[in-house]
Design an enzyme around this catalytic site. Structure first.
Site, PDB file in Angstrom:
ATOM      1  N   GLU A 295       0.849  -1.191   0.000  1.00  0.00           N
ATOM      2  CA  GLU A 295       0.000   0.000   0.000  1.00  0.00           C
ATOM      3  C   GLU A 295       0.883   1.239   0.000  1.00  0.00           C
ATOM      4  O   GLU A 295       1.682   1.450   0.921  1.00  0.00           O
ATOM      5  CB  GLU A 295      -0.919  -0.003   1.236  1.00  0.00           C
ATOM      6  CG  GLU A 295      -2.016   1.021   1.195  1.00  0.00           C
ATOM      7  CD  GLU A 295      -3.059   0.759   0.125  1.00  0.00           C
ATOM      8  OE1 GLU A 295      -3.836   1.699  -0.182  1.00  0.00           O
ATOM      9  OE2 GLU A 295      -3.145  -0.374  -0.417  1.00  0.00           O
ATOM     10  N   GLU A 325      -0.552   9.622  -5.993  1.00  0.00           N
ATOM     11  CA  GLU A 325       0.590   8.699  -5.993  1.00  0.00           C
ATOM     12  C   GLU A 325       0.860   8.146  -7.388  1.00  0.00           C
ATOM     13  O   GLU A 325       2.009   7.988  -7.781  1.00  0.00           O
ATOM     14  CB  GLU A 325       0.312   7.573  -4.987  1.00  0.00           C
ATOM     15  CG  GLU A 325       0.251   8.062  -3.547  1.00  0.00           C
ATOM     16  CD  GLU A 325      -0.854   7.453  -2.715  1.00  0.00           C
ATOM     17  OE1 GLU A 325      -1.224   8.072  -1.691  1.00  0.00           O
ATOM     18  OE2 GLU A 325      -1.371   6.384  -3.081  1.00  0.00           O
ATOM     19  N   ASP A 479      -7.248   2.866   2.640  1.00  0.00           N
ATOM     20  CA  ASP A 479      -6.906   1.599   3.291  1.00  0.00           C
ATOM     21  C   ASP A 479      -8.097   0.647   3.308  1.00  0.00           C
ATOM     22  O   ASP A 479      -7.957  -0.554   3.072  1.00  0.00           O
ATOM     23  CB  ASP A 479      -6.419   1.865   4.724  1.00  0.00           C
ATOM     24  CG  ASP A 479      -5.248   2.825   4.758  1.00  0.00           C
ATOM     25  OD1 ASP A 479      -4.273   2.586   4.029  1.00  0.00           O
ATOM     26  OD2 ASP A 479      -5.309   3.822   5.494  1.00  0.00           O
TER      27      ASP A 479
END
Length: 497
Positions: A295, A325, A479
């Site tokens: 992750e 990201e 998450d």
């Protein structure tokens, strides 16, 4: 002339079928007339929730667990206590005035904090930074803890993923990370924490949240999000990594989830260069038959991102990341669309697809003879999610991508299930598969809300997110999305890692 007449007749007949309740066109007509075909779908009546209701109902029908499910998952290695507070409110309480935004790789003062917060708030983007001054951080942390409405939550990607996985009663979860007494008290009782991971004090991270449309000075947030910062040396050095890997032999997981690499960036180049080599060595010690999901989180150092891309990504099976990201990854590696300074609004599906393909092509097992292990990327952004997988390694990915979107839609609103009155569809129903050749024009059918396309031996699954109109909490959504996507994913046994 008769051909034109036939075409007109067919079109008239098709429109008659469509508007008079017959949603399934006769096969003889549908092959000639290009109209959206909703197979036994609910009506798109806006008075009953409209397209959002159609998508939510379809999710409930189509999301099913895989035949073979994980039984033991080991998660590490960043864990902390999150202090969640209004970002604008806290900064006003610290007596700082709004000004011009400016990004900082590392924060050294409250002025650096203010500038970085404004920089990302104006973009509606999430970010995470290390605060180098211990005394100043502790002073700000005390002010945050005392601020009206401040709340404490389980924090850290690993702990949050562990919490989500532990909500499945048949799943045993091992969590390694710096777990202090407060965090240990808040963790799900189903989570196993090795004794070597327990420490006397907790690590605290400050989460400055802002709402869509919230204004401070001349800065207005285009969407709800958060800015995270900490002075966290334990997580910053990934000090629990070796304990984590050493625990795997006894725990015998069938899936490993790794996070926290981003925390090392704030420690400086010398530390992360040395520690990353040790991390790669430790990860390489994990048994090859066990898939590893990595992750990712917010980074600013292109050299560090490049090192992760070159050294870590090829030795993991799966990665999870968001739009910030993904673009930074392409910028660091000079990949597709790396000339973009930032996404403008909702990221273009074709551009996202190009970057995902490039990552798997450059760092994944796109060929059976490749030594790389990477075969899966779970991408999430506010309006939609994409799962890109190399063919032959993963199953149930349509359900997996929908499950991730469903949890984003419900959790952002603070609910256990989707309430269609509180969410809205933001993604376009038509989009390009790529900005290179071969390029297809794709459509999304709300009644079957997964669009699938292939490029070489890589398959893409896209589903929309029903975006919460008034989100209550944005922290940990990524998450939860990755965890849910993993729960609904199945590893095909004939392809050992």
């Amino acid at each position: 002339m008769w051909r034109k007449a036939s075409a007109v007749a067919l079109l008239a007949l098709a429109v008659g079928y469509f508007y008079h309740g017959r949603l399934n066109l006769p096969e003889q007509i549908s092959q000639y007339v290009s109209l959206p075909i909703f197979h036994s779908s609910p009506s798109l009546d806006t008075q009953n929730g409209g397209v959002e209701q159609v998508i939510s109902t379809a999710w409930e029908t189509l999301i099913t667990l895989p035949t073979r499910q994980w039984s033991r998952v080991a998660v590490g290695v960043n864990a902390c206590v999150d202090v969640v507070v209004s970002g604008v409110g806290l900064l006003q309480a610290l007596a700082v005035d709004p000004g011009t935004g400016l990004d900082h790789e590392v924060l050294h003062s409250k002025d650096d904090l203010k500038e970085a917060f404004i920089h990302y708030m104006g973009r509606g983007a999430a970010a995470e930074r290390f605060f180098s001054n211990k005394e100043a951080f502790q002073w700000i942390a005390r002010a945050a803890a005392e601020y009206p409405g401040a709340k404490l939550y389980v924090g850290g990607n690993a702990a949050l993923i562990g919490q989500k996985l532990a909500s499945y009663p048949d799943l045993m979860v091992l969590l390694c990370g710096p777990v202090g007494p407060k965090l240990h008290e808040m963790l799900d009782e189903q989570i196993i924490v090795p004794p070597d991971s327990l420490q006397e004090t907790d690590e605290y991270h400050l989460i400055l949240e802002y709402k869509a449309g919230e204004q401070w000075g001349s800065t207005q947030a285009p969407q709800a999000n958060r800015f995270i910062f900490s002075h966290d040396v334990s997580n910053g050095e990934m000090s629990s990594l070796e304990t984590f890997v050493a625990s795997l032999d006894e725990f015998e997981p069938d899936l490993v989830v790794l996070s926290g690499l981003h925390m090392m960036e704030g420690q400086g180049r010398q530390l992360w260069e040395e520690r990353l080599k040790e991390a790669v060595s430790a990860i390489a010690d994990i048994h090859k038959d066990i898939p590893i999901h990595l992750e990712l989180a917010s980074l600013t150092d292109k050299d560090y991102m490049n090192s992760i891309m070159q050294e870590v990504m090829p030795i993991v099976s799966s990665i999870g990341l968001n739009e910030q990201e993904l673009l930074f990854l392409s910028q660091a590696g000079e990949g597709p669309h790396s000339d973009l300074a930032a996404w403008q609004g909702i990221p273009d599906v074709g551009q996202v697809s190009d970057i995902l393909y490039w990552v798997l092509e450059q760092h994944g097992r796109i060929e059976p003879s490749s030594e790389a292990d990477l075969t899966r990327i779970h991408f999430h952004t506010l309006a939609y999610h994409v799962l890109a997988t190399v063919d032959g390694y993963w199953g149930n990915q349509a359900a997996a991508v929908m499950a991730g979107a469903r949890v984003a839609s419900s959790q952002a609103c603070g609910l256990q299930s989707v309430d269609v009155s509180k969410v809205e569809l933001k993604v376009q129903l038509e989009f390009p598969s790529s900005h290179f050749e071969p390029r297809e024009k794709l459509t999304l059918n709300p009644a079957e809300p997964v669009t699938v396309w292939r490029r070489g031996n890589i398959t893409f699954h896209l589903t929309p997110v029903l975006v919460c109109k008034q989100p209550l909490r944005t922290v940990g959504l990524g998450d939860a999305i990755s965890a849910e996507g993993l729960v609904y994913s199945e590893l095909k046994t004939q392809q050992p890692f």
